[in-house]
Design an enzyme around this catalytic site. Sequence first.
Site, PDB file in Angstrom:
ATOM      1  N   SER A 186       0.953  -1.286  -0.108  1.00  0.00           N
ATOM      2  CA  SER A 186      -0.076   0.122   0.309  1.00  0.00           C
ATOM      3  C   SER A 186       1.052   0.934  -0.018  1.00  0.00           C
ATOM      4  O   SER A 186       1.691   1.678  -0.835  1.00  0.00           O
ATOM      5  CB  SER A 186      -0.776   0.084   1.167  1.00  0.00           C
ATOM      6  OG  SER A 186      -1.873   0.882   0.639  1.00  0.00           O
ATOM      7  N   ASP A 292      -9.272  -5.376  -5.871  1.00  0.00           N
ATOM      8  CA  ASP A 292      -8.882  -4.618  -4.508  1.00  0.00           C
ATOM      9  C   ASP A 292      -8.973  -3.109  -4.912  1.00  0.00           C
ATOM     10  O   ASP A 292      -9.241  -2.358  -6.135  1.00  0.00           O
ATOM     11  CB  ASP A 292      -6.638  -4.130  -4.449  1.00  0.00           C
ATOM     12  CG  ASP A 292      -6.701  -3.241  -3.475  1.00  0.00           C
ATOM     13  OD1 ASP A 292      -7.714  -2.228  -2.525  1.00  0.00           O
ATOM     14  OD2 ASP A 292      -5.712  -2.877  -2.995  1.00  0.00           O
ATOM     15  N   HIS A 323      -7.746  -5.575  -0.583  1.00  0.00           N
ATOM     16  CA  HIS A 323      -6.379  -5.436  -0.246  1.00  0.00           C
ATOM     17  C   HIS A 323      -5.617  -5.969   0.491  1.00  0.00           C
ATOM     18  O   HIS A 323      -5.563  -6.111   1.897  1.00  0.00           O
ATOM     19  CB  HIS A 323      -6.539  -3.876   0.429  1.00  0.00           C
ATOM     20  CG  HIS A 323      -5.423  -3.506  -0.122  1.00  0.00           C
ATOM     21  ND1 HIS A 323      -5.075  -2.422  -1.101  1.00  0.00           N
ATOM     22  CD2 HIS A 323      -4.725  -1.888   1.159  1.00  0.00           C
ATOM     23  CE1 HIS A 323      -3.929  -1.425  -0.629  1.00  0.00           C
ATOM     24  NE2 HIS A 323      -3.968  -1.468   0.937  1.00  0.00           N
TER      25      HIS A 323
END
Length: 639
Positions: A186, A292, A323
Amino acid sequence: MAAVAVALLTTLTGPASAAQASSGESRPVYSYDRAIRESVWVDTRIDGDSDGRTDRVAVDIVRPREPAQQGRRVPVIMDASPYYSCCGRGNESQKKTYDSAGRPVQFPLFYDNFFVPRGYATVLVDLAGTNRSDGCVDVGGRSDIQSARAVVDWLNGRGRAYDSRTGGKRVTAGWSNGNTGMIGKSWDGTIANGVAATGVEGLKTIVPIAAISSWYDYYFAKGAPLYGSGPDRLADYVDSPEARLRCAAVQKKLAEGAPRTGDWTRLWTERDYVKDAENVTASVFAIHGMQDLNVRTKHFGQWWDALADNGVERKVWLSQTGHVDPFDFRRSAWVPTLHRWFDHYLMGYDNGIDDEPMADVERAPDRWTTDRVWPAAGTSATTVRPRNGSAPGVGELGTRRAPHGATESFTDDPRLNEEDWAAQIDTSTPAKAGFTTKPLAKPLRLSGSGKVTVTATPGTATAHLSAVLVDLGPDTIRNYGAAGEGITTLADRTCWGASTTGDSACYKETKADTLNVGHTVFSRGWADLGNWADPGKGRPLTPGRPYTITLDLAASDHVVPAGHRLALIIAGTDAGLIDPPSTTPRLTLDLARTAARLPVVGGGKALAAATAGTGGARIAPAPTTGVEPSVPSRVPQAR
């Protein structure tokens, strides 16, 4: 003779090189509990908080003791993150911990436990404005990127570091050979992308997991807002308490530079790493969940294509999760693959990983296939077109252009989302226009990024558009809309490396969280129709006037099986994924001027073969259930 050679190599270079000579990979020959644990503060050479002195970022290090005693230098695995104190990393939200003297005790994740005994140093960097660092968070901007780049420079003998946050003695990285690999999920992976885009010397590889490639595309899709807030809110979320007191000016710049109009500004240009892909010299191993809905796969797709255009060595895993880190969806394969990747690019082992298939794609929960290249060989942009069907909003999808004057209309309903539309694909409903093929005669694979060009006439001065691709047919998929985004965390633990009292290498196991569905949305794109003339500048619409705009469909790799149907749905607000416009428009589509360019493996011939005839008997109607996408937090968290 072989034994003598290994003994001589051990004498000259230490036990790790001997392990290489005998096994072709780094081995856990060093003591983890005796590893050197230390902190330094690296000078970023910028003054982000305007206090009259350059900012220093905290760098926590775990490195094997024995190579330093032998005068040998080691490569570095680095994770630069804003999350080490506010939120934690990994499935168990681990944070950094320190002893009473401030020395690091726990490093989140398994990288130190596994790789330090194998001759690597693990370096965790607190981005400016977070945890023990000076400066301010600027959400992917100069300060964020320089926080990590300055550390790469220091590891290569080009920067300055000190043994305290202020004052202190100079510290050098004489133990580092300069070879650095960055990794992270991320925001952490985003920093890896951004640092690689600077072309910094010494960065040999990056492993971005679910990473952002352009921050504009995190907050907007051609002007359509994806969240109800901007980067200033995200900065406030991760700022240290001290940073919140000193960084008001930076917060103000973030808010003013990212207007909620969706217009492109200089702030976004600074945070667009795709435009600088030509600077990337590091190899890239990208991992992304195709479902995601936080960091959408548009980020992966445009970054991957830019890297390909510039000849960057690369590899990819595409999962069916949301995610999620690969440690939590494919652990037993992930750790040895990452090990071989770092061994090759940081230690120089000729282990063949660079000659293996480029892509691993998850076809069903825990079932993977490989491809020599990605997008798959033989993929080409292939046009499919919508036509009217037997009822309003229930149309056909094929290769023939609709006749001049053919239209479909719908009224934006901000309460509905892509799952609502897909569930009613064969029903005439007022909030969407759906178009489907007949049941396919052969499987049809789509691999890569697509586009949908729409000509629409709005009834009001503002309008948002959504386009989604749907596989209509029963399947078992990962439940990406649930809290675990496709995984369930178990109580049992498995261990991946060595442990100490304060830093365990044992982590909770996971399993696939699966769901039986009647349809699967597998690619999406959104836009503000007001951005029809300029993707970076919106303007009011004239009701009754037609406008043409192209929506970017997020990268995916999906096989629509024989007997299933492929659907294209065009609608307004995708509830929970984009924000609604200020009005509630009715839109009329000009079908003759609306089409999708899809990445079909085999191109037009494959599409023709799949859609020839009726595809045999249609599969009996399945339950219309799909995945209900979890609505993102109104304060986005790129974790």
